[in-house]
Write a protein that holds these residues in place. Sequence first.
Motif, PDB file in Angstrom:
ATOM      1  N   ILE A   1       0.687  -1.226   0.006  1.00 51.50           N
ATOM      2  CA  ILE A   1      -0.083   0.177   0.012  1.00 51.50           C
ATOM      3  C   ILE A   1       1.010   1.087   0.132  1.00 51.50           C
ATOM      4  O   ILE A   1       0.713   2.246  -0.513  1.00 51.50           O
ATOM      5  CB  ILE A   1      -0.881   0.003   1.051  1.00 51.50           C
ATOM      6  CG1 ILE A   1      -1.951  -1.133   1.412  1.00 51.50           C
ATOM      7  CG2 ILE A   1      -1.676   1.327   1.430  1.00 51.50           C
ATOM      8  CD1 ILE A   1      -2.584  -1.373   0.165  1.00 51.50           C
ATOM      9  N   TYR A   2       2.199   1.276   0.691  1.00 50.64           N
ATOM     10  CA  TYR A   2       2.842   2.542   0.845  1.00 50.64           C
ATOM     11  C   TYR A   2       3.887   2.482  -0.226  1.00 50.64           C
ATOM     12  O   TYR A   2       4.359   3.711  -0.051  1.00 50.64           O
ATOM     13  CB  TYR A   2       3.140   2.306   2.235  1.00 50.64           C
ATOM     14  CG  TYR A   2       2.241   2.525   3.386  1.00 50.64           C
ATOM     15  CD1 TYR A   2       1.168   3.467   3.424  1.00 50.64           C
ATOM     16  CD2 TYR A   2       1.958   1.307   4.191  1.00 50.64           C
ATOM     17  CE1 TYR A   2       0.107   3.543   4.247  1.00 50.64           C
ATOM     18  CE2 TYR A   2       0.898   1.197   4.969  1.00 50.64           C
ATOM     19  CZ  TYR A   2      -0.077   2.340   5.102  1.00 50.64           C
ATOM     20  OH  TYR A   2      -1.070   2.375   5.804  1.00 50.64           O
TER      21      TYR A   2
ATOM     22  N   GLY B   1      -4.821  -5.651   6.432  1.00 45.25           N
ATOM     23  CA  GLY B   1      -6.609  -5.799   6.581  1.00 45.25           C
ATOM     24  C   GLY B   1      -7.163  -5.620   5.332  1.00 45.25           C
ATOM     25  O   GLY B   1      -6.795  -4.591   4.333  1.00 45.25           O
ATOM     26  N   GLU B   2      -8.410  -6.316   4.945  1.00 42.80           N
ATOM     27  CA  GLU B   2      -9.223  -6.188   3.780  1.00 42.80           C
ATOM     28  C   GLU B   2     -10.352  -5.573   3.997  1.00 42.80           C
ATOM     29  O   GLU B   2     -10.911  -5.657   5.089  1.00 42.80           O
ATOM     30  CB  GLU B   2      -9.357  -7.414   3.016  1.00 42.80           C
ATOM     31  CG  GLU B   2      -7.995  -7.911   2.408  1.00 42.80           C
ATOM     32  CD  GLU B   2      -7.242  -8.582   3.102  1.00 42.80           C
ATOM     33  OE1 GLU B   2      -7.412  -9.303   4.329  1.00 42.80           O
ATOM     34  OE2 GLU B   2      -5.815  -8.608   3.050  1.00 42.80           O
TER      35      GLU B   2
ATOM     36  N   GLU C   1      -8.821   0.847   4.114  1.00 46.09           N
ATOM     37  CA  GLU C   1      -7.289   0.666   4.728  1.00 46.09           C
ATOM     38  C   GLU C   1      -6.836   2.110   5.424  1.00 46.09           C
ATOM     39  O   GLU C   1      -6.221   1.989   6.118  1.00 46.09           O
ATOM     40  CB  GLU C   1      -6.287   0.164   3.666  1.00 46.09           C
ATOM     41  CG  GLU C   1      -4.920   0.195   4.477  1.00 46.09           C
ATOM     42  CD  GLU C   1      -3.890   1.270   4.350  1.00 46.09           C
ATOM     43  OE1 GLU C   1      -2.885   1.642   4.974  1.00 46.09           O
ATOM     44  OE2 GLU C   1      -4.444   2.356   3.433  1.00 46.09           O
TER      45      GLU C   1
ATOM     46  N   VAL D   1      -6.783   3.005   9.272  1.00 44.98           N
ATOM     47  CA  VAL D   1      -5.543   2.598   9.951  1.00 44.98           C
ATOM     48  C   VAL D   1      -4.436   3.685  10.113  1.00 44.98           C
ATOM     49  O   VAL D   1      -4.127   4.006  10.984  1.00 44.98           O
ATOM     50  CB  VAL D   1      -5.006   1.228   9.187  1.00 44.98           C
ATOM     51  CG1 VAL D   1      -3.499   1.067   9.795  1.00 44.98           C
ATOM     52  CG2 VAL D   1      -5.882   0.074   9.391  1.00 44.98           C
TER      53      VAL D   1
ATOM     54  N   LEU E   1      -6.097 -13.024  10.355  1.00 41.81           N
ATOM     55  CA  LEU E   1      -7.139 -11.766  10.394  1.00 41.81           C
ATOM     56  C   LEU E   1      -7.345 -11.344   8.851  1.00 41.81           C
ATOM     57  O   LEU E   1      -7.975 -10.378   8.396  1.00 41.81           O
ATOM     58  CB  LEU E   1      -6.801 -10.619  11.084  1.00 41.81           C
ATOM     59  CG  LEU E   1      -6.870 -10.983  12.870  1.00 41.81           C
ATOM     60  CD1 LEU E   1      -6.538  -9.848  13.509  1.00 41.81           C
ATOM     61  CD2 LEU E   1      -8.262 -11.398  12.966  1.00 41.81           C
ATOM     62  N   SER E   2      -6.132 -11.657   8.149  1.00 43.07           N
ATOM     63  CA  SER E   2      -5.972 -10.963   6.696  1.00 43.07           C
ATOM     64  C   SER E   2      -4.864 -11.766   5.683  1.00 43.07           C
ATOM     65  O   SER E   2      -4.272 -12.334   6.217  1.00 43.07           O
ATOM     66  CB  SER E   2      -5.556  -9.301   6.835  1.00 43.07           C
ATOM     67  OG  SER E   2      -4.387  -9.397   7.384  1.00 43.07           O
ATOM     68  N   GLY E   3      -5.028 -11.366   4.444  1.00 41.75           N
ATOM     69  CA  GLY E   3      -4.021 -11.812   3.575  1.00 41.75           C
ATOM     70  C   GLY E   3      -4.168 -13.241   3.289  1.00 41.75           C
ATOM     71  O   GLY E   3      -3.447 -13.798   2.335  1.00 41.75           O
TER      72      GLY E   3
ATOM     73  N   PRO F   1      -0.419  -8.384   3.382  1.00 42.10           N
ATOM     74  CA  PRO F   1      -0.148  -8.845   4.574  1.00 42.10           C
ATOM     75  C   PRO F   1      -0.839  -9.668   5.579  1.00 42.10           C
ATOM     76  O   PRO F   1      -2.044  -9.570   5.322  1.00 42.10           O
ATOM     77  CB  PRO F   1       0.166  -7.537   5.492  1.00 42.10           C
ATOM     78  CG  PRO F   1      -0.194  -6.547   4.655  1.00 42.10           C
ATOM     79  CD  PRO F   1      -0.515  -6.974   3.280  1.00 42.10           C
TER      80      PRO F   1
ATOM     81  N   ALA G   1      -2.105 -10.952   8.941  1.00 46.50           N
ATOM     82  CA  ALA G   1      -2.061 -10.620  10.469  1.00 46.50           C
ATOM     83  C   ALA G   1      -2.550 -11.865  11.268  1.00 46.50           C
ATOM     84  O   ALA G   1      -3.469 -12.479  10.874  1.00 46.50           O
ATOM     85  CB  ALA G   1      -3.040  -9.572  10.627  1.00 46.50           C
TER      86      ALA G   1
END
Lengths: 365, 365, 365, 365
Positions: A226-227, B16-17, B130, B133, D68-70, D80, D82
């Motif tokens: 994302i970054y 996270g999605e 996102e 966050v 939690l994700s990815g 990512p 989590a």
Amino acid sequence: MASNSFGHIFKFTSFGESHGKAIGCIVDGVPPMVSISEKDIQILLDRRKPGQSKFVTQRKENDKVEILSGVFEGKTTGHPIALNIKNEDQRTKDYSDISDKFRPGHADITYQEKYGIRDYRGGGRSSARETAVRVAAGAIALKVLNHKLKKPIVVRASVIQMGPNKINRENFSWNEVNKNPFFCGDHTAAKEWEIWLDKLRKEGNSTGAIIEIVAKNVPKGLGSPIYKKLDSQIAEALMSINAVKGVEIGSGFDLASLTGFDANDEIFPDNNGGYYFGTNHSGGILGGISTGQPIVARFIVKPTSSILSEKNSINSKIESVKIRTKGRHDPCVGIRAVPVAESMIAITILDQLLQHEGQIGKLSN
Amino acid sequence: MASNSFGHIFKFTSFGESHGKAIGCIVDGVPPMVSISEKDIQILLDRRKPGQSKFVTQRKENDKVEILSGVFEGKTTGHPIALNIKNEDQRTKDYSDISDKFRPGHADITYQEKYGIRDYRGGGRSSARETAVRVAAGAIALKVLNHKLKKPIVVRASVIQMGPNKINRENFSWNEVNKNPFFCGDHTAAKEWEIWLDKLRKEGNSTGAIIEIVAKNVPKGLGSPIYKKLDSQIAEALMSINAVKGVEIGSGFDLASLTGFDANDEIFPDNNGGYYFGTNHSGGILGGISTGQPIVARFIVKPTSSILSEKNSINSKIESVKIRTKGRHDPCVGIRAVPVAESMIAITILDQLLQHEGQIGKLSN
Amino acid sequence: MASNSFGHIFKFTSFGESHGKAIGCIVDGVPPMVSISEKDIQILLDRRKPGQSKFVTQRKENDKVEILSGVFEGKTTGHPIALNIKNEDQRTKDYSDISDKFRPGHADITYQEKYGIRDYRGGGRSSARETAVRVAAGAIALKVLNHKLKKPIVVRASVIQMGPNKINRENFSWNEVNKNPFFCGDHTAAKEWEIWLDKLRKEGNSTGAIIEIVAKNVPKGLGSPIYKKLDSQIAEALMSINAVKGVEIGSGFDLASLTGFDANDEIFPDNNGGYYFGTNHSGGILGGISTGQPIVARFIVKPTSSILSEKNSINSKIESVKIRTKGRHDPCVGIRAVPVAESMIAITILDQLLQHEGQIGKLSN
Amino acid sequence: MASNSFGHIFKFTSFGESHGKAIGCIVDGVPPMVSISEKDIQILLDRRKPGQSKFVTQRKENDKVEILSGVFEGKTTGHPIALNIKNEDQRTKDYSDISDKFRPGHADITYQEKYGIRDYRGGGRSSARETAVRVAAGAIALKVLNHKLKKPIVVRASVIQMGPNKINRENFSWNEVNKNPFFCGDHTAAKEWEIWLDKLRKEGNSTGAIIEIVAKNVPKGLGSPIYKKLDSQIAEALMSINAVKGVEIGSGFDLASLTGFDANDEIFPDNNGGYYFGTNHSGGILGGISTGQPIVARFIVKPTSSILSEKNSINSKIESVKIRTKGRHDPCVGIRAVPVAESMIAITILDQLLQHEGQIGKLSN
């Protein structure tokens, strides 16, 4: 940290001041087995070299690059390539009378505030002379890209506006770009700019410019959400060039006035089992990842801060002084930003390509 | 690498999605002994929260943040702070009919090309969800900044143009910004936008926007030449926000039309042994280092790509399809970018402050 | 990435091959206003310089360092310091007959496997010649440490075992260390080693060694849990030195045989409002953070792989060959690892100090 | 920086305190399209789980991991991951009487010195509870490795010495390792240790241990000279584990007593057009790059610092106190370090594999 480094896998670290012994860099993360010679780098350096027309600084630097390591029998070894460019034409005395003054528009005062010390000779580390190093590192990046990819990556920039004077898009041709001292793709505009800029130069003034940069044959899939989105990395790369104060991708700031209906680039199947986009408002980047369309960016280079006209400033005792910046300066520093930007984009693309191949796998165009 | 992290010393990593179990982040490098509570973060999150007017998505998310670590008896411990925000209102079925299609203007096609897989529910990882966050991490950054510095850092953003409609600078007041659904500083413009945007929304269309962001009381000396210049880091930070396609600092692209004589910000002694600048074309940054003037940046957010109007696209078999994006979407995603940008700037300033203190020493404002 | 860089805030990036034009580095993140001269660096380089006794390589290198940037009027400017050391005595022909063979114990075969190409002259990039660069960077680190801290940081190493021959701890004195060709603190042992090693050298053989390194006056609080613990960073630093195959902190491997009751370093109040530890099994590091006690580490340097005795190996066609490594080699490469290790530890301590000051604040000793 | 992160391309960032709400991590840089489930991770977590015999802490934690994700439809998305593990059995009151005292051998005093604050409950962030997170991240690394490579990477560790008691190498079998509470490969030794350790435990004491770790099927060519050599990265990885005070590769410290003639691993052609090494003193790493032989490392875990026997220490007022650490502690914390080390090595190997593929290209075993 490491604020003098750029890139992640393909990473270069630069050094050197305008009037020091040398400038140069170490390029790390270079893939092995790529043919590279000093000549490959010199060709690109010569495009940026000072003293080539009256519209750029008259400082005489050969900018002769020397490879100190990382190349064996004409091929990269995968180990760091150190590049060295000696400074030859330092006229440090030009700066003796401003050693104690802060030139407006320059980094003099902020360097002093940050570090408590500065090499005032020609701007020291803040000089645009540093950009030669970027061009040299970019030359290596281009060699590597074209070693790795089937189609050649073509990164080309051109000045599309100088002062208030814009080119006429209908006249634009990449073939024109290297035929005038402005890297301008519009023959007619270039002629007019010549007269206009010469007048400004003689008045001891300077001008800003807008440069457009286009990268073709960039593989689909580059960019790291994302970054480290590709647009974000391009913005960082271009905005790190001296005097750059704005960057936009694709239709950029004009997108504010568009509706979603008009701005969304529609997608169509082509006849070869692939697809194409009807427009390229996104500048070849969606969600921070390349679409395979040309990457298009523009950036603004502010007017050269070193001017012969008198301005108000202060000295180190915080007393009011008048200041005129003598020395040998570009009336439009935007011109020589053209090869620098091309190099920064080549490096950014290669670095993203290697990052992609590290996390995900082979990518081709 | 680590493309889901932002910052160097103060560094957060997000996950996270849009329609996953949760979104959140780990904030590392937090100075110890700073008071912080979930409430401090919640206040800022609530500014970005969806569903607050008809001009933003109607998705109902409480965006309730939970601190899982790194805070002990109300104070930071210097260890990572994990933040968790549960997703509550996932209407995944809204997306079932587009699971196989690529929405124009979205990251659907590039994510698929890059990764060979994508979570299509609400854009998955590419969703603007996102950005919650970032706001949460920014809340911590602000607490730390104001713990460390004497004068409070004030970072404020405001929409200055929506579609073709610009504010009138003479009407601008920061006090107005939180009084209308647009974070607009011009009361009159906000009234007009309300009618204009409502019409666009009902037509199933969307608009772009330009946001201006100003940071006050930033210490002199922030920024890391050469490749981590403050302007470069701001550009990277803002351009990493979803849908942003351009960033400029200070007078930005307008500097192209100025001469050096007009663009150079003159420096004058003040009456307290200090100095001030006559103008702020540089946006508070010279040579990549803050001058102590307000930091001024602007960025463009493209029109929301999710629109109800029909557009051409392809499906995963590369067949031509018509597509309308149902779901609950912001007609102007630029609005909610306001608190997100504020947070990204606060994080960038703090990170640069810590970098400065690491290499050089204590800095104050 | 950036595998030729070491450090985080204080970070150096090295380049150069054994028989290339030069070796050197760029040191970034150097605090400004620190006095530094080529002489400061040269003094430490001379300790590592080849050709100083018959127990080290007879290659004649002056190892004369040149500062190319980052120092102005005798003081650091905060910008990168580039250091250059020319290679002078390259007897490349010594290597022509092994260009096609893989020397056992060396990186020849792994470099070839990894990169598909290698500079075989003197080991190319894998040569211990690279360690001169570490010493040079370490000299800068020491100057910075002693500029920043009240009490001088003292980092001293000494060979405590050569082959099977251990020193007698009761004889040990730091004053002895620079009085014999082995950096050995036990006068008697050094005498015996001289005879023993000379015999081994004449037999065309080589030996390993264990070095102990002690850093005094290290401030309390250095080290970055969890993954950049001070012990972990020291291990990484020392294990990156050529031929090092083991590192231990404090009582190290002997701790296996101790009980918790015996291994826990008890804490007592002292008479000045402070406290002290009864023992130092932890080597000055608890939970990855310095205690203020001396930092104690040991590392093993394997026997020099270049020996005149014949060994079995293969050539590039994977045919069986016999190989003897001519050239000018140290019979115990562990000796010259002493100044190298001191430098790596000084760099690690400084880097951790700057990291601490970045995240947390001023630290003193 | 980012001291709570480990790795470069495959990078995880961890959070959480012993008695906080949860521990967990975000794993970034995960290649897409790899099958992964909570069960895959749980299996490895269960090996490290507390409360499985009287020789490890009696704290009852299910260590139930939640993704939690990815991961989407059972496959990694490249975004990512989590991971969250709730803390369930926090008996914080066990620690109330030591909240003001510094336990000898623990990080209590150094955390307090560094941060000025600490979460004293169960050691807070310094607790070995954090290592569960490493095991979880390692489970993902293993899945990715075995998705990418033809031959499965096998990383196995085993306790080879407990207190002064060494295993008999002739009895060693990997099949034994999971059949006793010590991860010991020597059946007879394990029987003896059981009696020995039980006695020590009842005395309120603890012991150290040495663990050997072997990685098989590691591709040739892993490792990044100069400063990220594979041995250096392994040393950093293992030494970052709680209570580890020494690491050696291959023959390690024993190499001091060998001559070059004996230590050089000879190379021979095999019958398949390949080659093999006669010995493996180098532990599978030459010049920092893997040879294709098994990677062999050993590390020492100091005796558990939490003991019931009384020791001298100080409190926060720097007064002399007697201290006995109640709570539920492992008499030999080295036992549970076994799965932790396996995970750290798997992560290190994968990270180096991705780095290699980023810079150089596809690697296979």
